[in-house]
Design a protein around this motif. Structure first.
Motif, PDB file in Angstrom:
ATOM      1  N   VAL A  70       0.830  -1.213   0.000  1.00 26.73           N
ATOM      2  CA  VAL A  70       0.000   0.000   0.000  1.00 26.73           C
ATOM      3  C   VAL A  70       0.862   1.260   0.000  1.00 26.73           C
ATOM      4  CG1 VAL A  70      -1.620   1.349   1.386  1.00 26.73           C
ATOM      5  CG2 VAL A  70      -1.995  -1.098   1.064  1.00 26.73           C
ATOM      6  N   ILE A  71       1.883   1.285   0.840  1.00 27.12           N
ATOM      7  CA  ILE A  71       2.699   2.490   0.997  1.00 27.12           C
ATOM      8  C   ILE A  71       3.620   2.726  -0.190  1.00 27.12           C
ATOM      9  CG2 ILE A  71       4.564   3.526   2.364  1.00 27.12           C
ATOM     10  CD1 ILE A  71       3.306   2.289   4.841  1.00 27.12           C
ATOM     11  N   ALA A  72       4.201   1.676  -0.721  1.00 27.76           N
ATOM     12  CA  ALA A  72       5.290   1.846  -1.685  1.00 27.76           C
ATOM     13  C   ALA A  72       4.868   1.854  -3.146  1.00 27.76           C
ATOM     14  CB  ALA A  72       6.328   0.738  -1.471  1.00 27.76           C
ATOM     15  N   THR A  73       3.758   1.211  -3.504  1.00 22.72           N
ATOM     16  CA  THR A  73       3.480   0.956  -4.913  1.00 22.72           C
ATOM     17  C   THR A  73       3.406   2.220  -5.768  1.00 22.72           C
ATOM     18  OG1 THR A  73       2.323  -1.093  -4.396  1.00 22.72           O
ATOM     19  CG2 THR A  73       1.887  -0.107  -6.539  1.00 22.72           C
ATOM     20  N   VAL A  74       2.505   3.117  -5.429  1.00 21.21           N
ATOM     21  CA  VAL A  74       2.301   4.305  -6.273  1.00 21.21           C
ATOM     22  C   VAL A  74       3.550   5.189  -6.321  1.00 21.21           C
ATOM     23  CG1 VAL A  74       0.960   6.420  -6.576  1.00 21.21           C
ATOM     24  CG2 VAL A  74      -0.206   4.273  -6.030  1.00 21.21           C
ATOM     25  N   PRO A  75       4.191   5.520  -5.175  1.00 21.43           N
ATOM     26  CA  PRO A  75       5.427   6.316  -5.274  1.00 21.43           C
ATOM     27  C   PRO A  75       6.517   5.620  -6.092  1.00 21.43           C
ATOM     28  CG  PRO A  75       4.620   6.295  -3.017  1.00 21.43           C
ATOM     29  CD  PRO A  75       3.802   5.294  -3.775  1.00 21.43           C
ATOM     30  N   ALA A  76       6.660   4.303  -5.924  1.00 20.07           N
ATOM     31  CA  ALA A  76       7.704   3.581  -6.656  1.00 20.07           C
ATOM     32  C   ALA A  76       7.459   3.633  -8.153  1.00 20.07           C
ATOM     33  CB  ALA A  76       7.769   2.132  -6.176  1.00 20.07           C
ATOM     34  N   ILE A  77       6.219   3.398  -8.570  1.00 19.79           N
ATOM     35  CA  ILE A  77       5.900   3.431  -9.998  1.00 19.79           C
ATOM     36  C   ILE A  77       6.047   4.847 -10.550  1.00 19.79           C
ATOM     37  CG2 ILE A  77       4.067   3.115 -11.698  1.00 19.79           C
ATOM     38  CD1 ILE A  77       5.311   0.517 -10.732  1.00 19.79           C
ATOM     39  N   ALA A  78       5.604   5.845  -9.778  1.00 25.56           N
ATOM     40  CA  ALA A  78       5.700   7.230 -10.235  1.00 25.56           C
ATOM     41  C   ALA A  78       7.155   7.661 -10.426  1.00 25.56           C
ATOM     42  CB  ALA A  78       5.001   8.154  -9.241  1.00 25.56           C
ATOM     43  N   LEU A 223     -11.728   2.869  -9.404  1.00 26.32           N
ATOM     44  CA  LEU A 223     -11.203   2.560  -8.076  1.00 26.32           C
ATOM     45  C   LEU A 223     -12.329   2.305  -7.076  1.00 26.32           C
ATOM     46  CD1 LEU A 223      -8.223   5.083  -7.878  1.00 26.32           C
ATOM     47  CD2 LEU A 223      -8.132   2.622  -8.278  1.00 26.32           C
ATOM     48  N   ALA A 224     -13.460   3.024  -7.240  1.00 23.27           N
ATOM     49  CA  ALA A 224     -14.613   2.780  -6.366  1.00 23.27           C
ATOM     50  C   ALA A 224     -15.176   1.378  -6.582  1.00 23.27           C
ATOM     51  CB  ALA A 224     -15.696   3.832  -6.620  1.00 23.27           C
ATOM     52  N   VAL A 225     -15.210   0.944  -7.843  1.00 22.35           N
ATOM     53  CA  VAL A 225     -15.653  -0.427  -8.139  1.00 22.35           C
ATOM     54  C   VAL A 225     -14.694  -1.432  -7.503  1.00 22.35           C
ATOM     55  CG1 VAL A 225     -16.013  -2.142  -9.955  1.00 22.35           C
ATOM     56  CG2 VAL A 225     -16.853   0.193 -10.266  1.00 22.35           C
ATOM     57  N   GLY A 334      -4.259   5.997 -20.284  1.00 19.00           N
ATOM     58  CA  GLY A 334      -3.621   6.408 -21.524  1.00 19.00           C
ATOM     59  C   GLY A 334      -2.110   6.423 -21.412  1.00 19.00           C
ATOM     60  N   GLU A 335      -1.494   7.573 -21.707  1.00 14.95           N
ATOM     61  CA  GLU A 335      -0.040   7.702 -21.637  1.00 14.95           C
ATOM     62  C   GLU A 335       0.495   7.559 -20.220  1.00 14.95           C
ATOM     63  OE1 GLU A 335       2.044   7.852 -23.965  1.00 14.95           O
ATOM     64  OE2 GLU A 335       0.876   8.317 -25.747  1.00 14.95           O
ATOM     65  N   ASN A 336      -0.398   7.722 -19.227  1.00 13.50           N
ATOM     66  CA  ASN A 336      -0.001   7.606 -17.829  1.00 13.50           C
ATOM     67  C   ASN A 336      -0.517   6.302 -17.219  1.00 13.50           C
ATOM     68  OD1 ASN A 336       1.261  10.391 -16.858  1.00 13.50           O
ATOM     69  ND2 ASN A 336      -0.363  10.829 -18.346  1.00 13.50           N
ATOM     70  N   ALA A 337      -0.583   5.267 -18.055  1.00 21.58           N
ATOM     71  CA  ALA A 337      -1.122   3.982 -17.619  1.00 21.58           C
ATOM     72  C   ALA A 337      -0.285   3.345 -16.511  1.00 21.58           C
ATOM     73  CB  ALA A 337      -1.216   3.035 -18.810  1.00 21.58           C
ATOM     74  N   ASP A 338       1.029   3.607 -16.482  1.00 20.80           N
ATOM     75  CA  ASP A 338       1.875   3.021 -15.441  1.00 20.80           C
ATOM     76  C   ASP A 338       1.383   3.414 -14.047  1.00 20.80           C
ATOM     77  OD1 ASP A 338       3.844   1.558 -16.899  1.00 20.80           O
ATOM     78  OD2 ASP A 338       4.703   3.451 -17.541  1.00 20.80           O
ATOM     79  N   VAL A 339       1.161   4.710 -13.848  1.00 19.42           N
ATOM     80  CA  VAL A 339       0.700   5.173 -12.536  1.00 19.42           C
ATOM     81  C   VAL A 339      -0.740   4.745 -12.295  1.00 19.42           C
ATOM     82  CG1 VAL A 339       0.235   7.198 -11.115  1.00 19.42           C
ATOM     83  CG2 VAL A 339       2.302   7.112 -12.509  1.00 19.42           C
ATOM     84  N   ALA A 340      -1.574   4.839 -13.323  1.00 20.77           N
ATOM     85  CA  ALA A 340      -2.978   4.451 -13.165  1.00 20.77           C
ATOM     86  C   ALA A 340      -3.105   2.991 -12.743  1.00 20.77           C
ATOM     87  CB  ALA A 340      -3.741   4.695 -14.464  1.00 20.77           C
ATOM     88  N   SER A 341      -2.343   2.111 -13.389  1.00 18.85           N
ATOM     89  CA  SER A 341      -2.433   0.695 -13.056  1.00 18.85           C
ATOM     90  C   SER A 341      -1.843   0.395 -11.687  1.00 18.85           C
ATOM     91  CB  SER A 341      -1.727  -0.149 -14.124  1.00 18.85           C
ATOM     92  OG  SER A 341      -0.348   0.150 -14.185  1.00 18.85           O
ATOM     93  N   ALA A 342      -0.955   1.257 -11.198  1.00 20.71           N
ATOM     94  CA  ALA A 342      -0.374   1.052  -9.870  1.00 20.71           C
ATOM     95  C   ALA A 342      -1.394   1.253  -8.760  1.00 20.71           C
ATOM     96  CB  ALA A 342       0.807   2.004  -9.666  1.00 20.71           C
ATOM     97  N   PHE A 343      -2.498   1.948  -9.068  1.00 20.34           N
ATOM     98  CA  PHE A 343      -3.539   2.122  -8.060  1.00 20.34           C
ATOM     99  C   PHE A 343      -4.207   0.792  -7.703  1.00 20.34           C
ATOM    100  CE2 PHE A 343      -4.108   6.618  -9.876  1.00 20.34           C
ATOM    101  CZ  PHE A 343      -3.345   7.195  -8.874  1.00 20.34           C
ATOM    102  N   LEU A 344      -4.203  -0.175  -8.631  1.00 13.80           N
ATOM    103  CA  LEU A 344      -4.943  -1.417  -8.415  1.00 13.80           C
ATOM    104  C   LEU A 344      -4.392  -2.246  -7.254  1.00 13.80           C
ATOM    105  CD1 LEU A 344      -6.825  -3.609 -10.800  1.00 13.80           C
ATOM    106  CD2 LEU A 344      -5.055  -4.749  -9.480  1.00 13.80           C
ATOM    107  N   PRO A 345      -3.091  -2.573  -7.209  1.00  8.00           N
ATOM    108  CA  PRO A 345      -2.615  -3.343  -6.060  1.00  8.00           C
ATOM    109  C   PRO A 345      -2.785  -2.614  -4.740  1.00  8.00           C
ATOM    110  CG  PRO A 345      -0.766  -2.599  -7.409  1.00  8.00           C
ATOM    111  CD  PRO A 345      -2.014  -2.345  -8.192  1.00  8.00           C
ATOM    112  N   VAL A 346      -2.721  -1.283  -4.774  1.00  8.22           N
ATOM    113  CA  VAL A 346      -2.944  -0.512  -3.548  1.00  8.22           C
ATOM    114  C   VAL A 346      -4.386  -0.700  -3.080  1.00  8.22           C
ATOM    115  CG1 VAL A 346      -3.052   1.804  -2.562  1.00  8.22           C
ATOM    116  CG2 VAL A 346      -1.182   1.193  -4.090  1.00  8.22           C
ATOM    117  N   ALA A 347      -5.340  -0.543  -4.019  1.00  6.98           N
ATOM    118  CA  ALA A 347      -6.748  -0.709  -3.666  1.00  6.98           C
ATOM    119  C   ALA A 347      -7.037  -2.131  -3.198  1.00  6.98           C
ATOM    120  CB  ALA A 347      -7.624  -0.360  -4.874  1.00  6.98           C
ATOM    121  N   PHE A 348      -6.427  -3.111  -3.857  1.00  5.55           N
ATOM    122  CA  PHE A 348      -6.612  -4.512  -3.463  1.00  5.55           C
ATOM    123  C   PHE A 348      -6.163  -4.744  -2.026  1.00  5.55           C
ATOM    124  CE2 PHE A 348      -7.598  -7.959  -6.591  1.00  5.55           C
ATOM    125  CZ  PHE A 348      -8.188  -7.147  -7.542  1.00  5.55           C
TER     126      PHE A 348
END
Length: 398
Positions: A70-78, A223-225, A334-348
């Motif tokens: 949760v803590i590391a995923t989004v910052p690491a991908i960004a 993300l709400a889904v 879109g072009e920022n799919a890396d960060v967008a997809s990183a939200f999924l493991p965090v939400a999970f």
């Protein structure tokens, strides 16, 4: 590791072929990640006895891993999105395996928890890369199939990885379970080095901040889904034993989860066959079938056959959910799919953490049948949200 603006031109992409073997290797790492995260749950007594601590403390092995994700995923991908994918994923896998190996030999609970946190952080980084990496090394017309292939590792991990680790831990020692997983991971890492093609990172010209990526049209509702559907799933999955005790059918949790896991693999296969052409109706159907499963588990809870049928429907409906929602996130990003997809493991992982607390609170006041009610209520909310975001978040075509 260097950034690049070039598009990947592997032989498979250039000739329009699906890179089955490289995608399968990525799926194998997914298997390792899931087994590594959930394995302590099946080994609580033996780990606690070996380390002279309580089962509750050993349960933190799972929590520390999830918090690291949760803590590391989004910052690491960004921070790493401009780097080439192959060196990055190999580095993350290497650190992950090192952390897991230290856990296998560690005599100290505090040291083990620190390295479980590190393993979780690397796991989140790897999960955050899977979707875009798979799509970049595959021809565009196979976007959905490539996602489905790399997603098969998760249900196989749930179905086979955790029970196998539990068997080894009880037959030999729990340290063999962790060490064996590191050996498997090392073999897969060597094969990735040999056979998985590289892919570029994101160009600096199209980078958005994490906050701006979150505000992209459709991201919030996806993300709400994820939050509602995952909470519905994880609450009953985590506490499947109390539910089964309330049914008086005699079905074991192991049998229920094995049936679910095998059916989940079928769900991934179905998703791979339909996702490219019919992503929106597939999502509606999956979420709707999930709610029907909850109704069966509640209404027909005294029937052994009905519960096992529900386990099949549960696996089929939920097995491809991660792939479907990951595809929606990467498409919306879109072009920022890396960060967008990183939200999924965090939400999970937030959902996993919340489900543990929510389920425990409910079971202090109700019997296990309340978990089927949770499945119905939150599953219905997820269905409603897929309808609300029908045009903004869930495209008719990928």
């Amino acid at each position: 590791m260097t950034s690049t603006t070039d598009q990947p031109q592997t032989e498979d992409v250039a000739e329009g072929r699906l890179p089955w073997f490289p995608l399968t290797l990525l799926a194998a790492i997914g298997f390792v990640l899931v087994a590594m995260e959930t394995m302590p749950a099946g080994l609580l007594p033996v780990i606690a006895d070996s380390m002279h601590t309580s089962e509750g403390t050993v349960g933190l092995f799972v929590s520390a891993y999830a918090i690291g994700t949760v803590i590391a995923t989004v910052p690491a991908i960004a921070l790493t999105r401009s780097l080439r994918r192959k060196p990055l994923i190999m580095t993350a896998i290497g650190v992950l395996l090192l952390a897991n190996t230290v856990t296998a030999f560690s005599p100290d609970v505090a040291v083990s928890l620190i390295y479980r946190f590190i393993a979780g952080a690397m796991s989140g980084t790897i999960w955050g890369m899977f979707a875009t990496y798979a799509r970049r090394i595959s021809p565009p017309r196979f976007a959905g199939v490539s996602l489905a292939i790399v997603s098969t590792g998760a249900p196989v991990g749930f179905a086979l990885g955790t029970p196998l680790g539990s068997f080894l831990g009880h037959a030999l020692t729990w340290r063999w379970s962790f060490g064996g997983l590191s050996i498997i991971g090392l073999i897969v890492l060597a094969l990735i080095a040999l056979f998985v093609p590289d892919a570029p990172g994101q160009t600096s010209a199209v980078k958005l901040s994490v906050a701006k990526v979150f505000r992209i049209r459709g991201i919030a509702i996806i993300l709400a889904v994820i939050a509602t559907w995952m909470l519905a799933h994880n609450t009953i999955y985590t506490y499947i034993s109390p539910y089964l005790r309330a049914t008086d059918t005699g079905i074991s949790a192991g049998l229920m989860l094995l049936v679910y896991g095998i059916a989940a693999i079928a769900g991934v296969i179905i998703t791979g066959a339909l996702l490219d052409r019919h992503p929106r109706p597939l999502l509606h159907l999956s979420a709707g079938l999930f709610v029907i499963t909850g109704v069966i588990l509640l209404v027909a809870h005294t029937s052994t056959i009905a519960i096992l049928v529900a386990a099949v429907l549960w696996g089929v409906s939920f097995g491809g959910a991660s792939t479907q929602l990951q595809a929606a996130l990467t498409t919306a990003g879109g072009e920022n799919a890396d960060v967008a997809s990183a939200f999924l493991p965090v939400a999970f992982n937030i959902a996993i953490f919340a489900a543990g607390i929510f389920g425990a609170a409910l079971l202090t006041a109700f019997d296990g049948l309340v978990l089927a009610v949770v499945m119905i209520v939150f599953g219905t909310i997820a269905v409603f949200l897929t309808m609300v975001g029908r045009r903004s978040a869930f495209p008719a075509k990928l």
